[in-house]
Motif scaffolding. Structure first.
Motif, mmCIF file in Angstrom:
data_model
loop_
_atom_site.group_PDB
_atom_site.id
_atom_site.type_symbol
_atom_site.label_atom_id
_atom_site.label_comp_id
_atom_site.label_asym_id
_atom_site.label_seq_id
_atom_site.Cartn_x
_atom_site.Cartn_y
_atom_site.Cartn_z
ATOM 1 N N ASN A 179 -115.904 -2.765 -68.491
ATOM 2 C CA ASN A 179 -116.668 -1.910 -69.408
ATOM 3 C C ASN A 179 -116.059 -0.518 -69.525
ATOM 4 O OD1 ASN A 179 -118.432 -4.054 -69.648
ATOM 5 N ND2 ASN A 179 -119.988 -3.188 -68.294
ATOM 6 N N SER A 180 -115.407 -0.075 -68.462
ATOM 7 C CA SER A 180 -114.826 1.274 -68.426
ATOM 8 C C SER A 180 -113.346 1.288 -68.793
ATOM 9 C CB SER A 180 -115.011 1.878 -67.025
ATOM 10 O OG SER A 180 -116.378 1.970 -66.683
ATOM 11 N N GLY A 181 -112.773 0.126 -69.068
ATOM 12 C CA GLY A 181 -111.359 0.058 -69.453
ATOM 13 C C GLY A 181 -110.391 0.267 -68.316
ATOM 14 N N VAL A 182 -110.815 -0.045 -67.090
ATOM 15 C CA VAL A 182 -109.981 0.168 -65.911
ATOM 16 C C VAL A 182 -109.229 -1.110 -65.560
ATOM 17 C CG1 VAL A 182 -109.969 0.743 -63.451
ATOM 18 C CG2 VAL A 182 -111.526 1.929 -65.017
ATOM 19 N N THR A 183 -107.932 -0.981 -65.323
ATOM 20 C CA THR A 183 -107.114 -2.095 -64.844
ATOM 21 C C THR A 183 -107.101 -2.094 -63.325
ATOM 22 O OG1 THR A 183 -105.683 -2.071 -66.791
ATOM 23 C CG2 THR A 183 -104.793 -3.093 -64.792
ATOM 24 N N LEU A 184 -107.339 -3.251 -62.726
ATOM 25 C CA LEU A 184 -107.386 -3.369 -61.272
ATOM 26 C C LEU A 184 -106.063 -3.876 -60.725
ATOM 27 C CD1 LEU A 184 -110.943 -4.951 -60.934
ATOM 28 C CD2 LEU A 184 -110.300 -2.548 -60.693
ATOM 29 N N HIS A 185 -105.648 -3.330 -59.596
ATOM 30 C CA HIS A 185 -104.442 -3.766 -58.892
ATOM 31 C C HIS A 185 -104.902 -4.293 -57.533
ATOM 32 C CE1 HIS A 185 -101.612 -1.791 -61.777
ATOM 33 N NE2 HIS A 185 -102.735 -1.141 -62.040
ATOM 34 N N ALA A 186 -104.928 -5.598 -57.404
ATOM 35 C CA ALA A 186 -105.634 -6.247 -56.296
ATOM 36 C C ALA A 186 -104.698 -6.734 -55.210
ATOM 37 C CB ALA A 186 -106.458 -7.403 -56.826
ATOM 38 N N PRO A 223 -113.802 -10.300 -65.878
ATOM 39 C CA PRO A 223 -113.408 -9.782 -67.196
ATOM 40 C C PRO A 223 -112.402 -8.628 -67.164
ATOM 41 C CG PRO A 223 -115.581 -8.973 -66.596
ATOM 42 C CD PRO A 223 -115.191 -9.951 -65.525
ATOM 43 N N ALA A 224 -112.266 -7.948 -66.036
ATOM 44 C CA ALA A 224 -111.361 -6.798 -65.986
ATOM 45 C C ALA A 224 -109.909 -7.241 -65.937
ATOM 46 C CB ALA A 224 -111.671 -5.929 -64.768
ATOM 47 N N ALA A 225 -109.037 -6.441 -66.539
ATOM 48 C CA ALA A 225 -107.600 -6.697 -66.423
ATOM 49 C C ALA A 225 -107.206 -6.524 -64.962
ATOM 50 C CB ALA A 225 -106.818 -5.723 -67.301
ATOM 51 N N VAL A 226 -106.350 -7.435 -64.469
ATOM 52 C CA VAL A 226 -106.000 -7.392 -63.050
ATOM 53 C C VAL A 226 -104.564 -7.846 -62.852
ATOM 54 C CG1 VAL A 226 -106.896 -9.726 -62.621
ATOM 55 C CG2 VAL A 226 -106.719 -8.108 -60.725
#
Length: 417
Positions: free
Chosen positions: A279-286, A298-301
């Protein structure tokens, strides 16, 4: 050229040191007024700086730092007024007393003298530094980045006009206008005139100043900040804090860059985290443990790299790592952190106290956003920098951080026996 600037600044500092709080506040009020009355001129040249920087490929994070808006310029002027309202530390007696010898001794705050500041695409720093230095009776020599030279020149002109209108030398606040990098090397060796140097920029600038400066250096402003979500955290308040710490203004040094999640809550927390980050447009680096679960969200990861943990994103990117316990979280922060700002989200008092006592950062938070590490937010007024070292000053550097002290002894024809 720099030698002449340094000499003029030192002479100006002697005059500034004698001013009363009322006289210094009068200058600051004039600066705040002039920033508003000349807002159009300042914003016009700032837009030229932004346009040129964009053509030269400056990152979005740095463009955001460079950009002034009417609201941001109004906030800068208000910050100057806030400095007027703060107590003047100069002349304050820190401590003292009557000695057995009959000598009455006291330790009194005095200005440092001349402050040198080297900074990059941050035009607000020009005004912040000038206001704090003038309030504490210090002169300032500023060297901004080439990306913001027009804006810096315009704001320094406003400041110098206010100084002269109050009968003070304009050399009290000077800017090095020439973008030649060789002048930085010369500035680092101007110890005859500059009493303290503050670099505000990337790791390369800090390294250069530490290695080559003959002037005492205060480093800081590089924020690899962490938030630990422990196994007792309440999800909704925790997510609100994370969103604020990451997205409220991503290009700042107090933005969270790595999220540490206790393994006991990871299975249920990661899906809701992914939704809020999407929802906040944050890309995650997991990391390896969180990547499979986040890939279903749903988040870019993408997979995190070790280098990602060591540097600032300064954008809508966030590292995610699952930790087994508080010990692993603290160990990660000690390895990758920059001693800037770190937080724990918890409902367990013992964990909160351990985090406070064992995380050696300039600002440590319990159930609060890292975005609060800021001079204005801490009630200090505008800040000159956020120090991540331990000597002289630490955290947001307000007025007291720009003073030193002298010992004063009062005798009655007293001699040492």
């Amino acid at each position: 050229m720099l030698d002449e600037m340094g000499k003029a600044a030192k002479e100006a500092s002697y005059q500034l040191a004698l001013l009363s709080a009322r006289e210094k506040n009068r200058v600051l009020e004039k600066i705040a007024e002039a920033l508003e009355t000349q807002a159009h001129e300042i914003l016009t040249v700032n837009q030229l700086d932004v346009d040129e920087a964009r053509k030269n490929g400056l990152s979005e994070a740095l463009l955001d730092r460079l950009q002034l808006t009417p609201a941001r310029l109004k906030n800068i002027a208000d910050d100057v007024r806030q400095v007027c309202n703060l107590a003047d530390p100069v002349g304050q007696v820190i401590d003292g007393g009557l000695l057995d010898s009959g000598l009455r001794i006291e330790r009194r705050r005095v200005p440092l003298g001349v402050i040198g500041v080297i900074y990059e695409a941050r035009p607000n720093v020009t005004v912040d530094v000038a206001a704090l230095c003038l309030k504490t009776g210090n002169a300032a020599i500023l060297r901004g980045g080439k990306e913001t030279w027009r804006t810096n020149n315009a704001t320094v002109k406003v400041i110098q006009q206010a100084l002269e209108a109050c009968g003070l030398p304009k050399a009290a606040v000077q800017a090095i206008e020439n973008p030649d990098r060789q002048l930085v090397a010369e500035m680092l060796r101007l110890d005859r005139y500059i009493d303290m140097l503050i670099p505000r920029g990337g790791a390369g600038l800090h390294k250069l100043c530490r290695e080559q400066s003959t002037i005492p250096v205060i480093t800081g402003g590089i924020g690899v900040c962490h938030i630990l979500v422990d196994d007792s955290a309440e999800f909704e308040p925790a997510l609100d804090i994370i969103v604020n710490a990451k997205t409220q203004r991503p290009s700042t040094c107090n933005t969270v860059e790595t999220l540490l999640i206790h393994e006991a809550i990871a299975e249920s927390f990661l899906p809701v985290l992914s939704q809020r980050m999407a929802n906040s447009g944050v890309t995650l680096h997991a990391d390896e443990k969180s990547l499979p679960a986040l890939r279903n969200g749903p988040a870019a990861v993408e997979a995190v790299k070790d280098a990602d943990y060591r540097d600032e994103w300064l954008s809508l990117h966030l590292n995610v790592k699952i930790v087994a316990n508080l010990d692993e979280a603290i160990g990660h922060i000690r390895e990758y952190g920059t001693q800037h700002s770190d937080a724990i989200l918890t409902r367990t008092l013992r964990n909160a106290n351990r985090f406070i006592n064992e995380v050696d950062s300039s600002a440590v938070y319990v159930n609060a956003s890292t975005r609060f590490t800021d001079g204005a937010q801490f009630g200090l007024g505008a800040e000159v920098a956020v120090s991540t070292q331990k000597l002289h000053a630490r955290g947001p550097m307000g007025l007291e951080a720009l003073t030193t002290y002298k010992w004063i002894g009062f005798g009655d024809d007293t001699i040492r026996e």
